[in-house]
Design a protein around this motif. Structure first.
Motif, short mmCIF file in Angstrom:
data_model
loop_
_atom_site.label_atom_id
_atom_site.label_comp_id
_atom_site.label_asym_id
_atom_site.label_seq_id
_atom_site.Cartn_x
_atom_site.Cartn_y
_atom_site.Cartn_z
N PHE A 90 15.86 -1.03 12.51
CA PHE A 90 17.13 -1.52 13.07
C PHE A 90 16.95 -2.86 13.79
O PHE A 90 17.72 -3.78 13.57
CB PHE A 90 17.74 -0.48 14.04
CG PHE A 90 18.72 0.45 13.37
CD1 PHE A 90 18.26 1.53 12.64
CD2 PHE A 90 20.08 0.24 13.46
CE1 PHE A 90 19.16 2.40 12.00
CE2 PHE A 90 20.99 1.10 12.83
CZ PHE A 90 20.52 2.18 12.11
N HIS A 95 21.65 -5.07 12.44
CA HIS A 95 22.41 -3.89 12.05
C HIS A 95 23.52 -3.63 13.06
O HIS A 95 23.36 -2.88 14.01
CB HIS A 95 21.48 -2.69 11.91
CG HIS A 95 20.55 -2.84 10.76
ND1 HIS A 95 20.94 -2.59 9.46
CD2 HIS A 95 19.27 -3.29 10.70
CE1 HIS A 95 19.93 -2.86 8.65
NE2 HIS A 95 18.91 -3.29 9.37
N LEU A 96 24.61 -4.33 12.86
CA LEU A 96 25.76 -4.17 13.73
C LEU A 96 26.77 -3.30 12.98
O LEU A 96 27.71 -3.77 12.37
CB LEU A 96 26.33 -5.54 14.09
CG LEU A 96 25.27 -6.52 14.63
CD1 LEU A 96 25.81 -7.93 14.73
CD2 LEU A 96 24.73 -6.06 15.98
N CYS A 97 26.50 -1.99 13.04
CA CYS A 97 27.25 -1.05 12.20
C CYS A 97 28.77 -1.20 12.28
O CYS A 97 29.42 -1.10 11.24
CB CYS A 97 26.85 0.38 12.54
SG CYS A 97 25.11 0.70 12.25
N CYS A 100 29.97 -3.54 9.69
CA CYS A 100 29.34 -3.45 8.37
C CYS A 100 30.16 -2.56 7.45
O CYS A 100 30.54 -1.45 7.82
CB CYS A 100 27.94 -2.85 8.55
SG CYS A 100 27.06 -2.57 7.00
N LYS A 102 29.24 -0.93 5.01
CA LYS A 102 28.50 0.24 4.54
C LYS A 102 28.53 1.40 5.55
O LYS A 102 28.10 2.50 5.24
CB LYS A 102 27.05 -0.19 4.27
CG LYS A 102 26.24 0.81 3.47
CD LYS A 102 26.57 0.78 2.01
CE LYS A 102 25.58 1.62 1.22
NZ LYS A 102 25.75 1.44 -0.22
N THR A 103 29.01 1.12 6.73
CA THR A 103 28.94 2.15 7.78
C THR A 103 29.53 3.48 7.29
O THR A 103 30.59 3.49 6.66
CB THR A 103 29.59 1.67 9.09
OG1 THR A 103 29.28 2.60 10.12
CG2 THR A 103 31.11 1.54 8.98
N CYS A 106 25.84 4.61 4.71
CA CYS A 106 24.53 3.95 4.77
C CYS A 106 23.43 4.98 5.03
O CYS A 106 23.50 5.77 5.97
CB CYS A 106 24.57 2.94 5.91
SG CYS A 106 22.97 2.28 6.35
N LEU A 108 20.28 4.38 5.92
CA LEU A 108 19.51 4.06 7.13
C LEU A 108 20.20 4.65 8.36
O LEU A 108 19.57 5.31 9.20
CB LEU A 108 19.37 2.53 7.28
CG LEU A 108 18.71 2.04 8.57
CD1 LEU A 108 17.26 2.48 8.64
CD2 LEU A 108 18.82 0.53 8.70
N GLN A 109 21.49 4.43 8.44
CA GLN A 109 22.27 4.95 9.56
C GLN A 109 22.24 6.49 9.57
O GLN A 109 22.06 7.11 10.63
CB GLN A 109 23.71 4.46 9.40
CG GLN A 109 24.64 4.73 10.54
CD GLN A 109 26.07 4.38 10.13
OE1 GLN A 109 26.60 4.90 9.15
NE2 GLN A 109 26.68 3.48 10.88
N ARG A 144 20.96 -7.12 6.60
CA ARG A 144 20.82 -5.66 6.62
C ARG A 144 19.76 -5.17 5.66
O ARG A 144 19.57 -3.96 5.51
CB ARG A 144 22.16 -5.01 6.26
CG ARG A 144 23.29 -5.48 7.15
CD ARG A 144 24.62 -5.13 6.54
NE ARG A 144 25.70 -5.72 7.29
CZ ARG A 144 26.84 -6.15 6.74
NH1 ARG A 144 27.02 -6.03 5.44
NH2 ARG A 144 27.77 -6.69 7.48
N VAL A 201 21.51 0.44 2.08
CA VAL A 201 22.16 -0.14 3.27
C VAL A 201 23.24 -1.12 2.81
O VAL A 201 23.54 -1.21 1.62
CB VAL A 201 21.13 -0.83 4.18
CG1 VAL A 201 20.17 0.17 4.78
CG2 VAL A 201 20.36 -1.91 3.41
N GLY A 202 23.79 -1.86 3.75
CA GLY A 202 24.88 -2.78 3.39
C GLY A 202 24.39 -4.17 3.03
O GLY A 202 25.03 -5.15 3.38
S1 SF4 Z 1 23.33 -1.43 6.82
FE1 SF4 Z 1 23.62 0.59 7.72
S2 SF4 Z 1 22.49 0.53 9.64
FE2 SF4 Z 1 22.76 -1.57 8.96
S3 SF4 Z 1 24.64 -2.30 9.94
FE3 SF4 Z 1 25.25 -1.46 7.96
S4 SF4 Z 1 25.77 0.67 8.40
FE4 SF4 Z 1 24.58 -0.06 10.13
#
Ligand code: SF4
Ligand code: SF4
Ligand code: FES
Lengths: 257, 184
Positions: A90, A95-97, A100, A102-103, A106, A108-109, A144, A201-202
């Motif tokens: 992170f 990684h500013l979810c 993003c 992808k939140t 994702c 990773l999250q 990301r 991830v995003g």
């Molecule tokens: S890629 Fe995943 S962990 Fe990173 S900012 Fe986006 S949602 Fe958050």
């Protein structure tokens, strides 16, 4: 007669040539992982799948299973190590979810949620990384990228192309694109390629489909990353969205892994 | 005869630094549950009551990142006065949206906002002495003071606030169930 390894005291059968990860997945045992995806050659880079085999730390996605292995997986000590690894991932990127796309979808999250990660612990690197929006239907946001090389392997092994690679060292490592200009728009990637959809991830996103599924109803808002049958849900989501196709509004998005 | 103990209330201070006040709004989303909470809690410095300085407190809730010298000053006042300091929300924890300016130099940000942006009239970069000096980069709280607990979310839900405060009031280690753990 099947051979067995033991994961957290449970006997797990394996076939010659399977890794610990393969055997665990087949037995519905979740070992946290980010750079591994069944069907692609193992990469062994994220180290999230670290387990203890007879007292030694190994990556389960690269280590072949062998008779008599006593493996520790779901232990407080390993959870702590994995959380630290995730925190490093992170803070090394941006990684500013909340900002993003992808939140909620994702991995990773989702892994961070699984490990009860509340904060990044380490000082933020805030690296400056380049965005590439040159492609008509894909965008790369390197902020990301976790350098898992899933896109690299998907392009090479499944799509039969060689669109991506990771270049550079240390904090300068970054995703590069195989095209005369280095821009994705000038590469031969197509929307149908697995590489376009595999990013956990995003960092590689599909244009024109942002926020089709509202935050709160996305894959990992409804599922835990530890559900080992999730591959089904994910595959369904990464299938292309045909206009007019019926879809279950409870099952989250169309795109993304 | 039964003994009657008078237990003094737990003192809580809250502030919003470089944030959007969304965490405070979410805190107030606990609606009527705040009545029950106020039986055990009283507020010191908080935008809710407009008290300007933090006095010795049990719990400090800090929303927002550090983007200027005043933010740092306020955070230090909280750390000195609060037994337990909680970083609330994405900005306090990793810089959040305010930290998106870290991709640019401060000069670039000021020029974009006050000189070059569409619709700016009388373009000049504000220089009133009353305005706190901006930091060259935005930082999360834990890079400047020790943070005891983290309450993630953008914003954390009212339920998450209630859970963490209830845990602390009951003398337990605060913990969030998976359903309340979100970074968005
Ligand atoms: S890629 Fe995943 S962990 Fe990173 S900012 Fe986006 S949602 Fe958050
Ligand atoms: S772009 Fe995505 S899939 Fe490719 S290396 Fe980065 S994180 Fe992995
Ligand atoms: S999943 Fe094994 S090292 Fe990444």
């Amino acid at each position: 007669m099947s051979k067995f390894i033991k994961i957290d005291g449970v006997e797990v059968p394996f076939e010659e040539g399977q890794t610990i990860m393969d055997a665990a997945l087949a037995a519905d045992i979740y070992i946290p992982h980010l750079c591994h995806r069944p069907g692609l050659s193992p990469h062994g880079s994220c180290k999230l799948c670290t387990v203890d085999v007879n007292g030694r730390a190994v990556s389960s996605c690269t280590m072949p299973a062998s008779e008599g292995m006593e493996i520790e997986n779901d232990t407080p000590a390993l959870k702590k190590v994995r959380k630290t690894i995730t925190q490093m991932l992170f803070v090394e990127g941006n990684h500013l979810c909340p900002s993003c796309e992808k939140t909620g979808d994702c991995t990773l999250q989702a892994v961070a949620y699984h490990l009860d990660m509340l904060d990044g612990h380490f000082p933020q690197f805030y690296p400056r990384r380049e965005v590439d929006a040159s492609h008509s239907s894909l965008v790369i946001d390197r902020d990301r990228c976790i350098m898992c090389e899933l896109c690299v392997r998907a392009s090479r092994e499944i799509d039969g192309k060689d669109v991506f690679a990771i270049s550079g060292r240390g904090t300068g490592r970054h995703l590069i694109v195989n095209s005369p200009t280095g821009k994705l728009g000038d590469s031969d990637i197509e929307l149908d390629d697995l590489a376009a959809h595999i990013c956990p991830v995003g960092a590689i996103l599909i244009k024109d489909h942002g926020y089709e599924v509202p935050i709160g109803r996305r894959t990992f808002d409804l599922h835990s990353v530890a559900e080992t049958d999730l591959e089904e849900v994910i595959l369904k989501k990464s299938a292309h969205h045909d206009e007019g196709e019926e879809r279950d509004p409870n099952e989250g998005g169309v795109y993304g892994v | 005869m039964r003994e009657v103990f008078t237990v003094s209330k737990v003192r809580v201070a809250t502030t919003s630094l470089a944030g959007c006040f969304g965490c405070h709004m979410s805190f107030l989303d606990m609606d009527e549950r705040i009545v029950g909470l106020l039986e055990h809690v009283e507020f010191s410095r908080s935008p809710i009551n407009d008290i300007k300085h933090c006095d010795p407190c049990d719990i400090g809730l800090v929303e927002g990142a550090l983007c200027n010298a005043d933010n740092v000053h306020v955070l230090k006042e909280f750390r000195e006065n609060c037994k337990i300091l909680i970083a609330v929300g994405a900005c306090a924890i990793n810089g959040g949206v305010p930290a998106m300016r870290n991709h640019f130099t401060l000069q670039e940000c000021l020029e974009e906002a006050f000189l070059d942006m569409i619709g700016v009239d009388n373009p000049h970069i504000p220089n009133d002495v009353e305005i706190p000096l901006l930091l060259s980069k935005v930082h999360p709280l834990h890079e400047v003071v020790k943070v005891d607990y983290y309450l993630p979310g953008c914003p954390p839900s009212a339920d998450a606030f209630v859970k963490v405060l209830t845990d602390l009031l009951e003398g337990k280690e605060p913990s969030l169930p998976k359903s309340m753990l979100h970074y968005d």
